[in-house]
Design a protein around this motif. Sequence first.
Motif, mmCIF file in Angstrom:
data_model
loop_
_atom_site.group_PDB
_atom_site.id
_atom_site.type_symbol
_atom_site.label_atom_id
_atom_site.label_comp_id
_atom_site.label_asym_id
_atom_site.label_seq_id
_atom_site.Cartn_x
_atom_site.Cartn_y
_atom_site.Cartn_z
ATOM 1 N N UNK A 1 6.247 -7.829 -26.845
ATOM 2 C CA UNK A 1 5.836 -8.068 -27.837
ATOM 3 C C UNK A 1 7.135 -7.843 -29.250
ATOM 4 N N UNK A 2 7.152 -8.884 -29.768
ATOM 5 C CA UNK A 2 8.155 -7.872 -30.832
ATOM 6 C C UNK A 2 7.747 -8.266 -32.215
ATOM 7 N N UNK A 3 8.132 -7.981 -33.150
ATOM 8 C CA UNK A 3 7.529 -8.866 -34.564
ATOM 9 C C UNK A 3 8.808 -9.005 -35.599
ATOM 10 N N UNK A 4 8.325 -10.131 -36.700
ATOM 11 C CA UNK A 4 8.832 -10.627 -37.274
ATOM 12 C C UNK A 4 9.435 -9.962 -37.836
ATOM 13 N N UNK A 5 10.530 -10.069 -39.272
ATOM 14 C CA UNK A 5 10.671 -9.288 -40.084
ATOM 15 C C UNK A 5 9.863 -9.997 -41.278
ATOM 16 N N UNK A 6 9.253 -9.054 -41.783
ATOM 17 C CA UNK A 6 8.757 -9.808 -43.297
ATOM 18 C C UNK A 6 9.411 -10.689 -44.606
ATOM 19 N N UNK A 7 9.193 -11.161 -44.890
ATOM 20 C CA UNK A 7 10.650 -11.754 -45.999
ATOM 21 C C UNK A 7 9.539 -12.212 -47.193
ATOM 22 N N UNK A 8 10.224 -11.448 -48.638
ATOM 23 C CA UNK A 8 10.111 -12.024 -49.918
ATOM 24 C C UNK A 8 11.291 -13.678 -50.726
ATOM 25 N N UNK A 9 10.248 -14.216 -50.512
ATOM 26 C CA UNK A 9 10.226 -15.181 -51.354
ATOM 27 C C UNK A 9 10.024 -14.742 -52.886
ATOM 28 N N UNK A 10 10.885 -15.762 -53.842
ATOM 29 C CA UNK A 10 10.951 -15.499 -54.983
ATOM 30 C C UNK A 10 10.697 -17.478 -55.616
ATOM 31 N N UNK A 11 10.173 -17.784 -56.405
ATOM 32 C CA UNK A 11 10.066 -19.475 -57.148
ATOM 33 C C UNK A 11 10.565 -18.707 -58.550
ATOM 34 N N UNK A 12 11.283 -19.623 -58.876
ATOM 35 C CA UNK A 12 12.702 -19.229 -59.814
ATOM 36 C C UNK A 12 12.579 -20.913 -60.111
ATOM 37 N N UNK A 13 11.340 -20.245 -61.769
ATOM 38 C CA UNK A 13 11.707 -21.601 -63.021
ATOM 39 C C UNK A 13 12.693 -21.576 -64.090
ATOM 40 N N UNK A 14 13.122 -22.696 -64.362
ATOM 41 C CA UNK A 14 14.402 -22.709 -64.754
ATOM 42 C C UNK A 14 13.710 -23.779 -66.165
ATOM 43 N N UNK A 15 14.998 -23.090 -67.598
ATOM 44 C CA UNK A 15 14.302 -23.498 -68.416
ATOM 45 C C UNK A 15 14.819 -24.942 -68.450
ATOM 46 N N UNK A 16 14.532 -25.808 -69.298
ATOM 47 C CA UNK A 16 14.411 -27.773 -69.366
ATOM 48 C C UNK A 16 15.690 -28.233 -69.577
ATOM 49 N N UNK A 17 16.466 -28.305 -68.769
ATOM 50 C CA UNK A 17 18.182 -29.095 -68.885
ATOM 51 C C UNK A 17 19.178 -28.167 -68.236
ATOM 52 N N UNK A 18 18.075 -27.081 -67.188
ATOM 53 C CA UNK A 18 19.280 -26.445 -66.771
ATOM 54 C C UNK A 18 18.915 -26.585 -65.507
ATOM 55 N N UNK A 19 19.778 -26.508 -64.165
ATOM 56 C CA UNK A 19 19.857 -26.795 -63.231
ATOM 57 C C UNK A 19 20.550 -26.325 -62.069
ATOM 58 N N UNK A 20 20.227 -25.735 -60.918
ATOM 59 C CA UNK A 20 21.341 -25.529 -60.141
ATOM 60 C C UNK A 20 21.356 -26.349 -58.694
ATOM 61 N N UNK A 21 22.636 -26.390 -58.381
ATOM 62 C CA UNK A 21 22.812 -27.154 -56.824
ATOM 63 C C UNK A 21 23.407 -26.020 -56.428
ATOM 64 N N UNK A 22 21.667 -26.213 -55.356
ATOM 65 C CA UNK A 22 21.900 -25.077 -53.791
ATOM 66 C C UNK A 22 22.646 -25.698 -53.278
ATOM 67 N N UNK A 23 23.522 -27.105 -52.493
ATOM 68 C CA UNK A 23 23.955 -27.710 -51.731
ATOM 69 C C UNK A 23 25.537 -27.142 -51.960
ATOM 70 N N UNK A 24 26.362 -26.749 -53.187
ATOM 71 C CA UNK A 24 27.733 -26.252 -52.946
ATOM 72 C C UNK A 24 27.913 -25.328 -52.824
ATOM 73 N N UNK A 25 26.987 -24.626 -52.618
ATOM 74 C CA UNK A 25 27.420 -22.666 -52.699
ATOM 75 C C UNK A 25 27.252 -22.000 -54.124
ATOM 76 N N UNK A 26 27.584 -21.099 -54.206
ATOM 77 C CA UNK A 26 29.568 -20.378 -54.518
ATOM 78 C C UNK A 26 30.353 -19.990 -54.565
#
Length: 97
Positions: free
Chosen positions: A72-97
């Motif tokens: 028996x093992x245990x997976x780690x807890x994961x914290x997620x953040x849902x970030x709402x952006x101001x209208x007109x702003x966008x993040x393209x997560x496919x390109x990376x940093x």
Amino acid sequence: MSKVSHYDIIRNPVVTEKSTMASEYNQVVFDVAIDASKPEIKAAVEALFSVKVKAVNTLVRKGKAKRFRGIIGRRNDVKKAVVTLVDGQAIDIATGL
């Protein structure tokens, strides 16, 4: 804060069907550090992606007990953040940093 600490807060983007549907409402979902607060997440996203954040909502997904070859093992807890952006702003997560 330095960029290293921003990368410690924002771990990786979450690419699921549900997070893709949230992008229609100008939202992006990230896995974040378990001890990160909402103001820290907001500052990190604004610094790394050069966007303006409207709101941050967080949730903690508790790790499950799983069995592998009878051990028996245990997976780690994961914290997620849902970030709402101001209208007109966008993040393209496919390109990376």
